[in-house]
Design an enzyme around this catalytic site. Structure first.
Site, PDB file in Angstrom:
ATOM      1  N   CYS A 126       0.845  -1.204   0.000  1.00  0.00           N
ATOM      2  CA  CYS A 126       0.000   0.000   0.000  1.00  0.00           C
ATOM      3  C   CYS A 126       0.873   1.243   0.000  1.00  0.00           C
ATOM      4  CB  CYS A 126      -0.926  -0.017   1.222  1.00  0.00           C
ATOM      5  SG  CYS A 126      -2.066   1.383   1.296  1.00  0.00           S
ATOM      6  N   CYS A 127       1.910   1.258   0.881  1.00  0.00           N
ATOM      7  CA  CYS A 127       2.838   2.403   0.902  1.00  0.00           C
ATOM      8  C   CYS A 127       3.518   2.551  -0.456  1.00  0.00           C
ATOM      9  CB  CYS A 127       3.895   2.227   1.994  1.00  0.00           C
ATOM     10  SG  CYS A 127       3.328   2.536   3.677  1.00  0.00           S
ATOM     11  N   CYS A 169      -0.759   8.684   7.375  1.00  0.00           N
ATOM     12  CA  CYS A 169      -2.117   8.354   6.962  1.00  0.00           C
ATOM     13  C   CYS A 169      -2.990   8.093   8.195  1.00  0.00           C
ATOM     14  CB  CYS A 169      -2.100   7.120   6.072  1.00  0.00           C
ATOM     15  SG  CYS A 169      -1.317   7.385   4.472  1.00  0.00           S
ATOM     16  N   CYS A 221      -3.203   4.611   9.840  1.00  0.00           N
ATOM     17  CA  CYS A 221      -1.907   4.028  10.212  1.00  0.00           C
ATOM     18  C   CYS A 221      -1.142   4.888  11.215  1.00  0.00           C
ATOM     19  CB  CYS A 221      -1.054   3.814   8.968  1.00  0.00           C
ATOM     20  SG  CYS A 221      -1.803   2.700   7.770  1.00  0.00           S
ATOM     21  N   CYS A 274       8.939   4.051   6.763  1.00  0.00           N
ATOM     22  CA  CYS A 274       7.840   4.265   5.829  1.00  0.00           C
ATOM     23  C   CYS A 274       8.162   3.874   4.398  1.00  0.00           C
ATOM     24  CB  CYS A 274       7.414   5.730   5.854  1.00  0.00           C
ATOM     25  SG  CYS A 274       8.705   6.849   5.297  1.00  0.00           S
TER      26      CYS A 274
HETATM   27 FE1  SF4 Z   1      -1.287   2.776   3.037  1.00  0.00          FE
HETATM   28 FE2  SF4 Z   1      -1.052   3.115   5.677  1.00  0.00          FE
HETATM   29 FE3  SF4 Z   1       1.105   3.286   4.035  1.00  0.00          FE
HETATM   30 FE4  SF4 Z   1      -0.804   5.197   4.088  1.00  0.00          FE
HETATM   31  S1  SF4 Z   1       0.630   4.632   5.760  1.00  0.00           S
HETATM   32  S2  SF4 Z   1       0.152   4.345   2.302  1.00  0.00           S
HETATM   33  S3  SF4 Z   1      -2.677   3.946   4.332  1.00  0.00           S
HETATM   34  S4  SF4 Z   1      -0.144   1.450   4.487  1.00  0.00           S
END
Ligand code: SF4
Length: 257
Positions: free
Chosen positions: A126-127, A209, A212, A237
């Site tokens: 997702c990141c 986010c 998170c 991250c």
């Molecule tokens: Fe996805 Fe969470 Fe990464 Fe944001 S912090 S990009 S919602 S996994």
């Protein structure tokens, strides 16, 4: 506006000197604004404070350094309000990068809207779509990027150098706030009445986010509010992987005052 203390003015002047050296040395420089408290200081140093604090004649860093941020689509409403307040204060706009729509639709279709919670691999996926790909696009063609990381933020960031070769992205990485303490960051913000994310007043030292990031207890590691369901060593991250080496000659280390 309260006067900055002598030590804080010197700290800020040293950071501005690092920024100016970065512009002189690397030319095509951008600043990846994470919209955290350190980012409010760096934004002010680049857009607002250089003529006031910087004593040297050098590049106009406000014109030379593009400030960008990434909208993952999952930010807190307070963060969007902050972007708007920054624009109002400085009369300038951050460049905003977004995930590629096709990539995001594909990832969500396969993993689910909150699939990042299912495993560290899916979280990194997702990141990757929401942050790393837009980040790579933002750095494309640049010779150096600036970050607001500080040594005190985490064990891995304590190992950082002011200038490093960032092998992950193929350009130099400059960190002008490495030696600032958290107290100095906040003293600068409060004395200059800078905008900041109001979530900081509710126990959020680090804001990413919304799904998170959470508030932390006093005394906890500032990064412990990120991806708290994972083991701590896997919580970077993806934008600051520890595959960096100090730049040859540490070309933009500021001179001592
Ligand atoms: Fe996805 Fe969470 Fe990464 Fe944001 S912090 S990009 S919602 S996994």
């Amino acid at each position: 506006m309260s006067e900055l203390s002598k030590s804080l003015r010197e700290r800020a002047a040293e950071s501005i000197s690092q920024l100016r050296h970065a512009v002189s040395e690397f030319k095509n420089v951008c600043y990846a604004n994470s919209l955290g408290s350190e980012s409010m200081v760096l934004t002010d140093l680049i857009w607002g404070a250089a003529p006031e604090i910087g004593r040297e004649i050098g590049p106009n860093i406000g014109q030379e350094i593009e400030i960008f941020s990434i909208d993952t689509g999952r930010l807190y409403p307070e963060t969007y309000d902050l972007i708007d307040r920054l624009q109002q204060r400085y009369g300038r706009s951050l460049k905003i990068y977004y995930p590629k729509a096709d990539d995001l639709e594909g990832w969500v279709g396969k993993n689910g809207i909150n699939g990042f919670r299912d495993s560290p691999e899916q979280r990194r996926g997702c990141c990757g779509v929401r942050k790393v790909e837009p980040f790579r696009r933002a750095l494309s063609g640049r010779s150096a990027w600036i970050t607001g990381i500080r040594r005190g933020q985490s064990a891995s960031r304590a190992l950082a150098a002011p200038v490093e070769w960032d092998g992950a992205y193929g350009l130099h990485k400059v960190s002008p706030l490495l030696d600032w303490s958290e107290n100095e960051i906040w003293e600068y913000i409060r004395k200059k009445r800078l905008p900041y994310n109001t979530l900081h007043d509710s126990g959020f030292p680090s804001i990413g986010c919304a799904p998170c990031t959470r508030a932390v207890q006093p005394g906890e590691d500032a990064r412990s509010g990120r991806w708290w369901w994972e083991r701590s060593e896997s919580r970077e991250c993806g934008l600051h992987p520890r595959r960096l080496t100090p730049a040859v000659g540490a070309a933009v280390r500021a001179p001592k005052h």
